[in-house]
Each structure stands twice: as structure tokens, then as C-alpha cells.
Design a protein around this motif. Structure first.
Motif, PDB file in Angstrom:
ATOM      1  N   SER A  65      38.901 -13.448   9.884  1.00  0.00           N
ATOM      2  CA  SER A  65      39.652 -14.500   9.531  1.00  0.00           C
ATOM      3  C   SER A  65      40.618 -14.760  10.605  1.00  0.00           C
ATOM      4  N   CYS A  66      41.127 -13.828  11.309  1.00  0.00           N
ATOM      5  CA  CYS A  66      42.053 -14.057  12.279  1.00  0.00           C
ATOM      6  C   CYS A  66      41.239 -15.095  13.438  1.00  0.00           C
ATOM      7  N   GLU A  67      39.931 -14.674  14.098  1.00  0.00           N
ATOM      8  CA  GLU A  67      39.063 -15.170  14.938  1.00  0.00           C
ATOM      9  C   GLU A  67      38.974 -16.677  14.414  1.00  0.00           C
ATOM     10  N   ASP A  68      38.774 -16.933  13.050  1.00  0.00           N
ATOM     11  CA  ASP A  68      38.417 -18.113  12.543  1.00  0.00           C
ATOM     12  C   ASP A  68      39.552 -19.177  12.553  1.00  0.00           C
ATOM     13  N   VAL A  69      40.817 -18.602  12.472  1.00  0.00           N
ATOM     14  CA  VAL A  69      42.151 -19.303  12.452  1.00  0.00           C
ATOM     15  C   VAL A  69      42.445 -19.692  14.067  1.00  0.00           C
ATOM     16  N   VAL A  70      42.255 -18.522  14.852  1.00  0.00           N
ATOM     17  CA  VAL A  70      42.559 -18.945  16.325  1.00  0.00           C
ATOM     18  C   VAL A  70      41.646 -20.125  16.760  1.00  0.00           C
ATOM     19  N   GLN A  71      40.265 -19.889  16.617  1.00  0.00           N
ATOM     20  CA  GLN A  71      39.431 -21.020  16.988  1.00  0.00           C
ATOM     21  C   GLN A  71      39.788 -22.360  16.280  1.00  0.00           C
ATOM     22  N   GLU A  72      40.129 -22.396  14.939  1.00  0.00           N
ATOM     23  CA  GLU A  72      40.376 -23.443  14.314  1.00  0.00           C
ATOM     24  C   GLU A  72      41.696 -24.374  14.783  1.00  0.00           C
ATOM     25  N   ALA A  73      42.534 -23.267  15.407  1.00  0.00           N
ATOM     26  CA  ALA A  73      43.854 -24.029  15.899  1.00  0.00           C
ATOM     27  C   ALA A  73      43.432 -24.777  17.155  1.00  0.00           C
ATOM     28  N   PHE A  74      42.429 -24.039  18.053  1.00  0.00           N
ATOM     29  CA  PHE A  74      42.180 -24.720  19.128  1.00  0.00           C
ATOM     30  C   PHE A  74      41.566 -26.060  18.831  1.00  0.00           C
ATOM     31  N   ILE A  75      40.745 -26.133  17.853  1.00  0.00           N
ATOM     32  CA  ILE A  75      40.035 -27.218  17.434  1.00  0.00           C
ATOM     33  C   ILE A  75      41.040 -28.351  17.258  1.00  0.00           C
ATOM     34  N   ARG A  76      41.976 -28.125  16.405  1.00  0.00           N
ATOM     35  CA  ARG A  76      42.897 -28.982  16.080  1.00  0.00           C
ATOM     36  C   ARG A  76      43.982 -29.337  17.128  1.00  0.00           C
ATOM     37  N   VAL A  77      44.327 -28.506  17.877  1.00  0.00           N
ATOM     38  CA  VAL A  77      45.215 -28.766  19.078  1.00  0.00           C
ATOM     39  C   VAL A  77      44.248 -29.839  20.176  1.00  0.00           C
ATOM     40  N   HIS A  78      43.015 -29.383  20.149  1.00  0.00           N
ATOM     41  CA  HIS A  78      42.196 -30.327  21.191  1.00  0.00           C
ATOM     42  C   HIS A  78      41.976 -31.715  20.484  1.00  0.00           C
ATOM     43  N   SER A  79      42.145 -31.981  19.404  1.00  0.00           N
ATOM     44  CA  SER A  79      41.850 -33.223  18.766  1.00  0.00           C
ATOM     45  C   SER A  79      43.448 -34.019  18.915  1.00  0.00           C
ATOM     46  N   ALA A  80      44.275 -33.308  18.897  1.00  0.00           N
ATOM     47  CA  ALA A  80      45.581 -34.035  19.082  1.00  0.00           C
ATOM     48  C   ALA A  80      46.344 -33.740  20.464  1.00  0.00           C
ATOM     49  N   ARG A  81      45.477 -33.338  21.379  1.00  0.00           N
ATOM     50  CA  ARG A  81      46.023 -33.145  22.762  1.00  0.00           C
ATOM     51  C   ARG A  81      46.897 -34.149  23.228  1.00  0.00           C
ATOM     52  N   ARG A  82      46.358 -35.385  23.117  1.00  0.00           N
ATOM     53  CA  ARG A  82      47.080 -36.544  23.783  1.00  0.00           C
ATOM     54  C   ARG A  82      48.361 -36.956  23.075  1.00  0.00           C
ATOM     55  N   ARG A  83      48.544 -36.371  22.127  1.00  0.00           N
ATOM     56  CA  ARG A  83      49.889 -36.476  21.451  1.00  0.00           C
ATOM     57  C   ARG A  83      51.010 -35.515  21.824  1.00  0.00           C
ATOM     58  N   VAL A  84      50.792 -34.507  22.583  1.00  0.00           N
ATOM     59  CA  VAL A  84      51.524 -33.406  23.097  1.00  0.00           C
ATOM     60  C   VAL A  84      52.345 -34.013  24.531  1.00  0.00           C
ATOM     61  N   ARG A  85      53.499 -34.417  24.080  1.00  0.00           N
ATOM     62  CA  ARG A  85      54.051 -35.152  25.206  1.00  0.00           C
ATOM     63  C   ARG A  85      54.409 -34.073  26.553  1.00  0.00           C
TER      64      ARG A  85
END
Length: 197
Positions: A65-85
């Protein structure tokens, strides 16, 4: 906490957003267009993967579950990366997303445990379930073969659990008619169901 511009898509993804006015005084226009690059995000993720995994492990109880969460976090941040000022906030953004996803995973587990803790009724075997379904199908087919009034009386009387007086009032017929239609309908069902048995 990273300073980002919220969008409906990233809100649904469960990622954190600061209060309005946070990060005032920065050149948000230029930074907004740049955002966090894929390379920077990937490097940050690789460099801090173990610490992110450790963070998830403090909140969850199994490695998968920890690995799934960390990988999912990367995917979500990747999809919103242009919003990080501020690209320097990428790690903080990853950490907060790991926390949010871990909380969601825990909520789902707690809900699952609550559902499992309720006593389940005696379950029928697959054969019994199939037989019950066949009987229901046969009954529905037989009901469709009845005269309209007979069908209405039986449905209201036995499926809607109405009294004969309530059925009479609902259909606008006499109590005697309800009894007559009901007895004829049951007789017709017995014949039909007996023939298909």
C-alpha cells in the motif's frame, strides 16, 4: 506547502491547495507558465523515494500500500506539475499528496472493516441462488400472463402488502371485487406455475 493555482481536476485528485493570497509578491505570471518540469519532478521523486515511502509507512501498515500511495502521488503531482509556481516546493507537494492519499486509503480500510464487522445473513449456496432466480423469473412470467385486474390486485395485496380494503380504495373497486380477482389470480398462478414445475 507548495503555492499552486487550484483547478477542478487537481481538486478532485486530492492534492492540497494553499489559502488565497499565499506567496504574494512573487512573479507568479512567469513561474506559472514554467511550473515544475518533468525532469525536476522526476529527479526529486527519485532522490526522495525512500523518504516518501517511509512517510507512507508511518501512516499505513503494509509495504504494498505504501508503494502504491507513493507512486500514485508521483502521478498526481506529474499531472498538476505546471500548477506548481515554485519548483523548490515540489518535494513538499509530493509529501502532502502522500499524506492525503494515505488518509484516503485509511478511510477506505476503516469503512471496509465496519462493513465486514456487521453480521452477514445466512448466504444461500450458488445452486440455491440460481434456483431462487429461476423461480422468481417463472413467477414474473406467470404474473404477466394474468388479466390486468388480477395482476394489479395480487401485486398490491402481496408485494405492496396492502390490506384488501386498501387495494379496493387504490383501484377504485369494491372489496368483493378485490377478493374475487385475488382468488382467481392465485388459482391461475397455481395452474401456470404447476405446469412449468
Amino acid at each position: 506547502m507548495p503555492v499552486i493555482a487550484p483547478t477542478p481536476a487537481t481538486r478532485r485528485a486530492g492534492v492540497p491547495f494553499p489559502r488565497e493570497g499565499a506567496g504574494a509578491g512573487t512573479d507568479t505570471g512567469a513561474a506559472m507558465t514554467a511550473g515544475t518540469t518533468v525532469d525536476h519532478l522526476t529527479e526529486t521523486y527519485r532522490a526522495h523515494y525512500r523518504s516518501l515511502l517511509g512517510l507512507a509507512a508511518l501512516l499505513l501498515d503494509d509495504t504494498a500500500s505504501c508503494e502504491d500511495v507513493v507512486q500514485e502521488a508521483f502521478i498526481r503531482v506529474h499531472s498538476a506539475r505546471r500548477r506548481v509556481r515554485d519548483p523548490e516546493k515540489t518535494l513538499a507537494y509530493l509529501r502532502q499528496t502522500v499524506v492525503n492519499l494515505s488518509r484516503s486509503a485509511l478511510r477506505r480500510r476503516i469503512l471496509g472493516l465496519k462493513l465486514l464487522s456487521k453480521p452477514m445473513p445466512d448466504m444461500a449456496s450458488a445452486e440455491e441462488g440460481a434456483y431462487d432466480q429461476l423461480e422468481r423469473d417463472a413467477l414474473i412470467k406467470a404474473m404477466r400472463g394474468l388479466q390486468r385486474r388480477q395482476r394489479e390486485v395480487l401485486v398490491l395485496r402481496y408485494f405492496a402488502d396492502m390490506t384488501e380494503a386498501q387495494v379496493a380504495e387504490t383501484l377504485g373497486i369494491s372489496l368483493g371485487s378485490v377478493k374475487a380477482y385475488g382468488s382467481r389470480g392465485i388459482a391461475a398462478l397455481r395452474v401456470t406455475m404447476g405446469a412449468t414445475a
